[in-house]
Design a protein around this motif. Structure first.
Motif, PDB file in Angstrom:
ATOM      1  N   ASP A 163       1.198  -1.149  -0.256  1.00 50.59           N
ATOM      2  CA  ASP A 163       0.430  -0.172  -0.169  1.00 50.59           C
ATOM      3  C   ASP A 163       0.866   0.845   0.180  1.00 50.59           C
ATOM      4  N   THR A 164       1.744   1.138   0.549  1.00 48.15           N
ATOM      5  CA  THR A 164       2.918   2.432   0.747  1.00 48.15           C
ATOM      6  C   THR A 164       3.760   2.513  -0.239  1.00 48.15           C
ATOM      7  N   ILE A 165       4.350   1.544  -0.817  1.00 47.78           N
ATOM      8  CA  ILE A 165       4.696   1.502  -2.020  1.00 47.78           C
ATOM      9  C   ILE A 165       3.837   2.244  -3.681  1.00 47.78           C
ATOM     10  N   LEU A 166       2.835   2.433  -3.617  1.00 45.52           N
ATOM     11  CA  LEU A 166       1.956   2.604  -4.318  1.00 45.52           C
ATOM     12  C   LEU A 166       1.082   3.907  -3.732  1.00 45.52           C
ATOM     13  N   ARG A 167       1.507   4.452  -2.914  1.00 41.00           N
ATOM     14  CA  ARG A 167       1.159   5.745  -2.382  1.00 41.00           C
ATOM     15  C   ARG A 167       2.227   6.361  -2.475  1.00 41.00           C
ATOM     16  N   THR A 168       3.306   6.268  -2.197  1.00 43.57           N
ATOM     17  CA  THR A 168       4.190   7.086  -1.878  1.00 43.57           C
ATOM     18  C   THR A 168       5.497   7.087  -3.208  1.00 43.57           C
ATOM     19  N   GLY A 169       5.560   5.635  -4.199  1.00 47.34           N
ATOM     20  CA  GLY A 169       5.921   5.937  -4.963  1.00 47.34           C
ATOM     21  C   GLY A 169       7.528   4.691  -4.809  1.00 47.34           C
ATOM     22  N   MET A 170       8.109   4.194  -5.573  1.00 47.44           N
ATOM     23  CA  MET A 170       9.443   4.220  -5.862  1.00 47.44           C
ATOM     24  C   MET A 170      10.645   4.693  -5.325  1.00 47.44           C
ATOM     25  N   GLU A 171      10.467   5.784  -5.649  1.00 46.72           N
ATOM     26  CA  GLU A 171      11.782   6.743  -5.185  1.00 46.72           C
ATOM     27  C   GLU A 171      12.642   6.863  -3.493  1.00 46.72           C
ATOM     28  N   GLU A 172      10.355   7.036  -3.032  1.00 45.48           N
ATOM     29  CA  GLU A 172      11.402   6.973  -1.206  1.00 45.48           C
ATOM     30  C   GLU A 172      11.615   4.947  -1.165  1.00 45.48           C
ATOM     31  N   TYR A 173      10.628   4.635  -1.752  1.00 44.34           N
ATOM     32  CA  TYR A 173      11.089   2.864  -1.036  1.00 44.34           C
ATOM     33  C   TYR A 173      12.453   3.326  -1.525  1.00 44.34           C
ATOM     34  N   GLY A 174      13.477   3.199  -2.013  1.00 42.79           N
ATOM     35  CA  GLY A 174      13.913   3.018  -2.165  1.00 42.79           C
ATOM     36  C   GLY A 174      15.634   4.391  -1.814  1.00 42.79           C
ATOM     37  N   ARG A 175      14.942   5.231  -1.305  1.00 33.22           N
ATOM     38  CA  ARG A 175      15.785   5.603  -0.161  1.00 33.22           C
ATOM     39  C   ARG A 175      15.522   4.967   0.885  1.00 33.22           C
ATOM     40  N   ALA A 176      14.374   4.697   1.252  1.00 34.71           N
ATOM     41  CA  ALA A 176      13.760   3.563   2.703  1.00 34.71           C
ATOM     42  C   ALA A 176      14.875   1.962   3.330  1.00 34.71           C
ATOM     43  N   VAL A 177      14.342   1.698   1.740  1.00 34.23           N
ATOM     44  CA  VAL A 177      15.519   0.180   2.047  1.00 34.23           C
ATOM     45  C   VAL A 177      16.729   0.108   2.059  1.00 34.23           C
ATOM     46  N   LEU A 178      17.661   0.365   1.109  1.00 37.81           N
ATOM     47  CA  LEU A 178      18.315   0.592   0.393  1.00 37.81           C
ATOM     48  C   LEU A 178      19.648   0.151   1.313  1.00 37.81           C
ATOM     49  N   GLY A 179      20.113   0.992   2.438  1.00 40.54           N
ATOM     50  CA  GLY A 179      20.354   0.154   4.217  1.00 40.54           C
ATOM     51  C   GLY A 179      20.211  -0.778   4.316  1.00 40.54           C
TER      52      GLY A 179
END
Length: 291
Positions: A163-179
């Motif tokens: 749900d979060t991916i669809l709402r906020t997009g992959m740019e934010e997801y990528g930054r959140a999980v990179l580490g």
């Protein structure tokens, strides 16, 4: 076994945005079921099938395609449904669908059996391929993955993430999980690798990433499959993988005769963080396989 079945209502193919591609390798295409799969096919010899993880694409295997195609292997590296250059289907994509896509790709390529290397979600897809199409899997390499099904909390967490991916997009997801996808220390120590991983994550289509996340939430448990497996198995895990928590060791213990390799200096993605060590482990395993 599948919950959240209402998410399957729209099954029309979705053409994704193009993500990173194999720089020196032409892209091949195969019709696999109702979608078109983009894949790399290089080399001659016995088949080696490389299966990427969630929100990655086949470009994660660029080095391995080069290395193993030069060592007498025909290397196939597809973009899974909804990632990279492959079409997707909206709503939810179950692990079974990914596995059937792989079997259809092997049919298209004229491959009877392959050594299957699966990373993270791709490891679960590889185990599903073994479950549904056991005759297609010659040997199995699982890298930083777990065979257990999700519990109730885990299922809910994955659906919330979708749900979060669809709402906020992959740019934010990528930054959140990179580490978490590479070791935190390697984000700074390996800026080129970090940039490649981040580019893959952020260029993945949000619909494809969300659909795969929902399907992964509903996957079956593979512990009995592995405990009864009668084929060579290699388990590779990064020493600093935050998702592991001893899962690699426990997975290796499920399979009689399975090998476990722990890659120092790597987090969740040792094939990119420590490629020499990863390739050496896989190469040694491949050389020991019976003809």
């Amino acid at each position: 076994m599948h919950g959240f079945a209402t998410l399957e209502a729209d099954r029309s193919p979705v053409v994704p945005q193009r993500g990173p591609s194999m720089s020196a390798t032409p892209t091949a295409h195969a019709r696999t079921g109702e979608i078109t799969t983009a894949y790399t096919d290089r080399g001659e010899g016995p088949a080696l099938l490389l299966v990427h993880g969630h929100a990655y694409d086949r470009s994660m295997w660029e080095r391995q395609v080069e290395v193993f195609s030069s060592r007498g292997w025909r290397v196939l590296a597809p973009d899974l449904r909804g990632f990279g250059g492959s079409e997707g289907t909206a709503g939810i994509v179950y692990t079974e669908e990914f596995a059937d896509d792989l079997a259809a790709l092997l049919d298209h390529a004229g491959v009877v059996r392959a050594v299957v290397v699966g990373f993270s979600m791709g490891g679960q897809v590889a185990m599903e391929l073994l479950h549904r199409h056991p005759q297609r899997v010659r040997a199995l390499v699982v890298n930083d993955t777990v065979p257990q099904a999700e519990d109730t909390a885990g299922r809910r967490r994955r659906h919330v993430t979708a749900d979060t991916i669809l709402r906020t997009g992959m740019e934010e997801y990528g930054r959140a999980v990179l580490g978490k996808m590479i070791a935190e220390a390697n984000v700074e120590a390996m800026p080129e690798t970090a940039a490649r991983v981040l580019a893959m994550l952020q260029s993945a289509p949000a619909e494809g990433a969300a659909a795969a996340m929902r399907g992964r939430a509903e996957r079956r448990d593979y512990t009995d499959l592995l405990s009864g497996a009668e084929l060579p198995v290699l388990v590779v895990v990064g020493a600093d993988d935050p998702f592991d928590g001893g899962a690699g060791r426990r997975t290796a213990e499920l399979v009689a005769g399975a090998e476990l390799v722990v890659v120092d200096g790597a987090g969740h993605t040792p094939s990119m963080e420590q490629p020499e060590a990863f390739d050496a482990a896989v190469d040694a395993f491949l050389r020991r396989l019976p003809a």
